[in-house]
Motif scaffolding. Sequence first.
Motif, PDB file in Angstrom:
ATOM      1  N   SER A 123       9.004  38.728 -49.058  1.00 23.80           N
ATOM      2  CA  SER A 123       8.965  40.187 -48.999  1.00 23.80           C
ATOM      3  C   SER A 123       7.588  40.732 -48.667  1.00 23.80           C
ATOM      4  O   SER A 123       7.454  41.918 -48.379  1.00 23.80           O
ATOM      5  N   GLN A 124       6.566  39.875 -48.714  1.00 25.86           N
ATOM      6  CA  GLN A 124       5.215  40.401 -48.528  1.00 25.86           C
ATOM      7  C   GLN A 124       4.270  39.321 -48.005  1.00 25.86           C
ATOM      8  O   GLN A 124       4.385  38.152 -48.336  1.00 25.86           O
ATOM      9  N   LEU A 125       3.330  39.783 -47.177  1.00 27.05           N
ATOM     10  CA  LEU A 125       2.191  38.980 -46.742  1.00 27.05           C
ATOM     11  C   LEU A 125       0.987  39.600 -47.434  1.00 27.05           C
ATOM     12  O   LEU A 125       0.768  40.806 -47.352  1.00 27.05           O
ATOM     13  N   THR A 126       0.213  38.800 -48.140  1.00 32.01           N
ATOM     14  CA  THR A 126      -0.914  39.308 -48.902  1.00 32.01           C
ATOM     15  C   THR A 126      -2.159  38.495 -48.574  1.00 32.01           C
ATOM     16  O   THR A 126      -2.053  37.346 -48.151  1.00 32.01           O
ATOM     17  N   TRP A 127      -3.347  39.085 -48.735  1.00 29.71           N
ATOM     18  CA  TRP A 127      -4.592  38.386 -48.457  1.00 29.71           C
ATOM     19  C   TRP A 127      -5.749  39.112 -49.110  1.00 29.71           C
ATOM     20  O   TRP A 127      -5.585  40.204 -49.651  1.00 29.71           O
ATOM     21  N   GLU A 128      -6.917  38.510 -49.042  1.00 27.68           N
ATOM     22  CA  GLU A 128      -8.148  39.119 -49.542  1.00 27.68           C
ATOM     23  C   GLU A 128      -9.276  38.765 -48.590  1.00 27.68           C
ATOM     24  O   GLU A 128      -9.150  37.839 -47.793  1.00 27.68           O
ATOM     25  N   THR A 129     -10.356  39.514 -48.671  1.00 30.35           N
ATOM     26  CA  THR A 129     -11.543  39.202 -47.880  1.00 30.35           C
ATOM     27  C   THR A 129     -12.771  39.606 -48.669  1.00 30.35           C
ATOM     28  O   THR A 129     -12.668  40.344 -49.650  1.00 30.35           O
ATOM     29  N   GLY A 151       1.217  49.907 -45.907  1.00 32.03           N
ATOM     30  CA  GLY A 151       0.478  48.833 -46.549  1.00 32.03           C
ATOM     31  C   GLY A 151      -0.881  49.385 -46.946  1.00 32.03           C
ATOM     32  O   GLY A 151      -1.305  50.419 -46.445  1.00 32.03           O
ATOM     33  N   ALA A 152      -1.544  48.706 -47.863  1.00 31.30           N
ATOM     34  CA  ALA A 152      -2.847  49.195 -48.308  1.00 31.30           C
ATOM     35  C   ALA A 152      -3.646  48.052 -48.901  1.00 31.30           C
ATOM     36  O   ALA A 152      -3.089  47.054 -49.355  1.00 31.30           O
ATOM     37  N   PRO A 153      -4.977  48.200 -48.940  1.00 31.57           N
ATOM     38  CA  PRO A 153      -5.797  47.219 -49.648  1.00 31.57           C
ATOM     39  C   PRO A 153      -5.415  47.208 -51.128  1.00 31.57           C
ATOM     40  O   PRO A 153      -4.948  48.210 -51.673  1.00 31.57           O
ATOM     41  N   SER A 154      -5.625  46.108 -51.771  1.00 36.40           N
ATOM     42  CA  SER A 154      -5.290  45.946 -53.179  1.00 36.40           C
ATOM     43  C   SER A 154      -6.333  46.610 -54.075  1.00 36.40           C
ATOM     44  O   SER A 154      -7.492  46.756 -53.697  1.00 36.40           O
ATOM     45  N   THR A 155      -5.903  46.971 -55.257  1.00 34.67           N
ATOM     46  CA  THR A 155      -6.844  47.478 -56.253  1.00 34.67           C
ATOM     47  C   THR A 155      -7.208  46.399 -57.264  1.00 34.67           C
ATOM     48  O   THR A 155      -7.965  46.639 -58.187  1.00 34.67           O
ATOM     49  N   TRP A 156      -6.669  45.194 -57.078  1.00 31.54           N
ATOM     50  CA  TRP A 156      -6.947  44.095 -57.992  1.00 31.54           C
ATOM     51  C   TRP A 156      -8.341  43.531 -57.740  1.00 31.54           C
ATOM     52  O   TRP A 156      -8.836  43.553 -56.616  1.00 31.54           O
ATOM     53  N   ILE A 157      -8.948  42.985 -58.770  1.00 31.60           N
ATOM     54  CA  ILE A 157     -10.245  42.318 -58.673  1.00 31.60           C
ATOM     55  C   ILE A 157      -9.993  40.828 -58.828  1.00 31.60           C
ATOM     56  O   ILE A 157      -9.340  40.392 -59.778  1.00 31.60           O
ATOM     57  N   HIS A 158     -10.493  40.047 -57.915  1.00 27.52           N
ATOM     58  CA  HIS A 158     -10.281  38.598 -57.921  1.00 27.52           C
ATOM     59  C   HIS A 158     -11.363  37.920 -58.771  1.00 27.52           C
ATOM     60  O   HIS A 158     -12.540  38.204 -58.606  1.00 27.52           O
ATOM     61  N   TYR A 159     -10.961  37.025 -59.675  1.00 31.51           N
ATOM     62  CA  TYR A 159     -11.884  36.248 -60.493  1.00 31.51           C
ATOM     63  C   TYR A 159     -11.713  34.773 -60.170  1.00 31.51           C
ATOM     64  O   TYR A 159     -10.649  34.335 -59.748  1.00 31.51           O
ATOM     65  N   SER A 160     -12.753  34.000 -60.427  1.00 33.45           N
ATOM     66  CA  SER A 160     -12.698  32.563 -60.221  1.00 33.45           C
ATOM     67  C   SER A 160     -13.447  31.881 -61.361  1.00 33.45           C
ATOM     68  O   SER A 160     -14.601  32.202 -61.639  1.00 33.45           O
TER      69      SER A 160
END
Length: 169
Positions: A123-129, A151-160
């Motif tokens: 249902s979705q293609l997602t990515w980050e940069t 579609g829109a950029p995410s509001t999530w913050i990526h952690y590692s």
Amino acid sequence: MPDATAPRFLIERVDASNFEATLPLIAEYQRFYGQEPDDSGNRRFFGELLGDNPHGLQLAARQGPHVIGFTTLYWARVSTRATTVALLNDLYVRPGHRGGREAGVGTALLRAAAREAGDRGFSQLTWETAPDNRSAQALYDRFLREAPEPGAPSTWIHYSYPLPTKGEQ
């Protein structure tokens, strides 16, 4: 007379016929993000995506015998929506094939990735940069305007969180 609107490149699945030509681009991509490539590790890791793989696939943009760009898709499970999506984890186009006369390689790879995901019923293609990768963000913003729904950029913050390897525990 050649058609001036015809693509000057071809998008195809990465398979045994173009895998070796794709590996140097993977190394360029890794260097772009400050990582030192491991050729044997790359051959093993990305080689697992050849053929019919339950984890994902790679697409390559080829101009004649030369691979000029690639993207990697992984199938990711999303618990909040109880679904699987296509995660576009990598998108790289050789610098000489970005913008100008060579414009369109990145967009063609994104369109092909969306087609592959849709063909699998996702249902979705997602990515980050990276936040400072403005050229990629401009490409992604243009691509989002093609989406069948907004579609829109995410509001999530990526952690590692780095984990010790077995030998370090």
